[in-house]
Scaffold this active site. Structure first.
Site, PDB file in Angstrom:
ATOM      1  N   ASP A 133     -24.793  30.188 -13.042  1.00 31.20           N
ATOM      2  CA  ASP A 133     -25.912  29.315 -13.381  1.00 31.20           C
ATOM      3  C   ASP A 133     -25.956  28.158 -12.365  1.00 31.20           C
ATOM      4  O   ASP A 133     -26.006  28.411 -11.163  1.00 31.20           O
ATOM      5  CB  ASP A 133     -25.749  28.843 -14.835  1.00 31.20           C
ATOM      6  CG  ASP A 133     -26.924  28.046 -15.363  1.00 31.20           C
ATOM      7  OD1 ASP A 133     -27.937  28.657 -15.755  1.00 31.20           O
ATOM      8  OD2 ASP A 133     -26.829  26.810 -15.372  1.00 31.20           O
ATOM      9  N   TYR A 186     -31.449  18.878 -12.846  1.00 29.22           N
ATOM     10  CA  TYR A 186     -32.808  19.404 -12.758  1.00 29.22           C
ATOM     11  C   TYR A 186     -33.757  18.375 -12.159  1.00 29.22           C
ATOM     12  O   TYR A 186     -34.630  18.707 -11.348  1.00 29.22           O
ATOM     13  CB  TYR A 186     -33.297  19.815 -14.149  1.00 29.22           C
ATOM     14  CG  TYR A 186     -32.571  20.996 -14.722  1.00 29.22           C
ATOM     15  CD1 TYR A 186     -33.003  22.290 -14.494  1.00 29.22           C
ATOM     16  CD2 TYR A 186     -31.420  20.820 -15.506  1.00 29.22           C
ATOM     17  CE1 TYR A 186     -32.333  23.391 -15.020  1.00 29.22           C
ATOM     18  CE2 TYR A 186     -30.742  21.902 -16.033  1.00 29.22           C
ATOM     19  CZ  TYR A 186     -31.210  23.185 -15.791  1.00 29.22           C
ATOM     20  OH  TYR A 186     -30.524  24.258 -16.305  1.00 29.22           O
ATOM     21  N   HIS A 214     -27.583  36.201 -19.970  1.00 29.00           N
ATOM     22  CA  HIS A 214     -27.223  35.168 -18.996  1.00 29.00           C
ATOM     23  C   HIS A 214     -25.751  34.787 -19.093  1.00 29.00           C
ATOM     24  O   HIS A 214     -25.184  34.268 -18.132  1.00 29.00           O
ATOM     25  CB  HIS A 214     -28.099  33.936 -19.274  1.00 29.00           C
ATOM     26  CG  HIS A 214     -27.988  32.860 -18.247  1.00 29.00           C
ATOM     27  ND1 HIS A 214     -28.493  33.001 -16.968  1.00 29.00           N
ATOM     28  CD2 HIS A 214     -27.430  31.620 -18.285  1.00 29.00           C
ATOM     29  CE1 HIS A 214     -28.260  31.890 -16.283  1.00 29.00           C
ATOM     30  NE2 HIS A 214     -27.609  31.045 -17.057  1.00 29.00           N
TER      31      HIS A 214
END
Length: 293
Positions: free
Chosen positions: A110, A216, A271
């Site tokens: 990730d 982010y 994931h």
């Protein structure tokens, strides 16, 4: 606070001074063995690699697993600028330097995979072998988001870039929003009773939720290269067959940038493949780092 209750026999907690901040790390395996650094993703912490640490250490690797900046017991500097991708890459290199390693292997899942891609692209001479689990190459993000269905899957990342609102959505009721996000993207058996409570303890450290989201927020501030960089180190990309956040073409396009790359899709996984099929994933990582194709 201590993570001592999470430590297995042979795991050694410690701290490293890196780029003006203190990173919490867990080590295992012989200090004279080849260094492999495992980078966790959002919203995990070093414990993400709990199934991989001991087997890799027993295979002779010096395993180093940090809490990345802003996570759990590592320092969490304030401000979006503190989480620029350039700084995250510099953290990885400085961490390896602190162990005296000019060259090391790098594994990332990730967000840890995003950082690992960037490290290998910018400093290929430092990386022996690269393993990526379900992470886009940041040089290809614009290309990936031109796919309408991938853009829809990535809409949460756009939400996370907003100020204050993500914290207001994710923190209440013991981080119910984050818990739901993890459960909703995983198999029903991925997280055992109590696992998400351990994560919530890490999320609840002062300033950590905003720091995690600042990864982010800083992403749009990164320099966009004129051309995506080739990935020179040998690379293995492991992908969850049922990843709800990232489509398969993201992995294929990333492997296409590798001089020596291979994509392996793990059946039945999401994931969180490193938690769902730990024996298979660990065997693939270990075999590749030992020189397998």
């Amino acid at each position: 606070m201590s993570d001592s209750g999470l430590l297995a026999p042979g795991w050694r907690p410690g701290r490293r001074q890196v780029n003006g901040l203190s990173l919490h790390v867990v080590e295992a395996g012989p200090e004279t063995g080849p260094l492999v650094v495992l980078l966790h993703g959002f919203p995990e912490f070093w414990w993400a690699w709990r199934h991989q640490i001991t087997p890799l250490a027993e295979a002779g690797f010096h395993v180093v697993v940090p809490d990345m900046r802003g996570y759990n017991l590592s320092d969490a500097p304030r401000g979006i600028a503190s989480y620029h991708l350039d700084l995250l890459v510099a953290d990885v290199l400085a961490l390896a330097d602190s162990f005296g390693a000019d060259r090391f292997d790098l594994v990332g899942h990730d967000w840890g995979g995003v950082i690992a891609w960037a490290t290998a692209a910018r400093h290929p001479g430092r990386i022996g072998r690269l393993v990526i689990l379900d992470a886009p190459n940041p040089d290809l993000l614009g290309q990936a988001l031109r796919h309408p269905t991938q853009a829809l899957r990535s809409s949460y990342a756009a939400l996370f870039q907003l100020p204050l609102l993500p914290e207001a959505m994710l923190r209440p009721l013991g981080f119910a929003g984050l818990r739901a996000m993890m459960r909703g993207s995983a198999r029903p058996d991925t997280f055992r009773p109590g696992d998400l409570d351990r994560y919530a303890t890490a999320w609840g450290q002062p300033g950590r939720l905003s720091a995690m989201l600042n990864y982010y927020r800083a992403l749009r501030r990164r320099r966009r290269p004129a051309e995506p960089a080739r990935i020179l180190p040998p690379t293995l990309v492991l992908w969850g067959e049922r990843d709800a956040a990232l489509e398969r073409h993201v992995a294929r396009d990333a492997v296409g940038l590798c001089d020596s790359g291979r994509l392996l899709v793990i059946p039945g996984t999401t994931h969180w493949l490193h938690l769902e099929e730990p024996e298979r994933v660990t065997a693939e990582i270990g075999g590749f780092l030992k020189g397998g194709s």
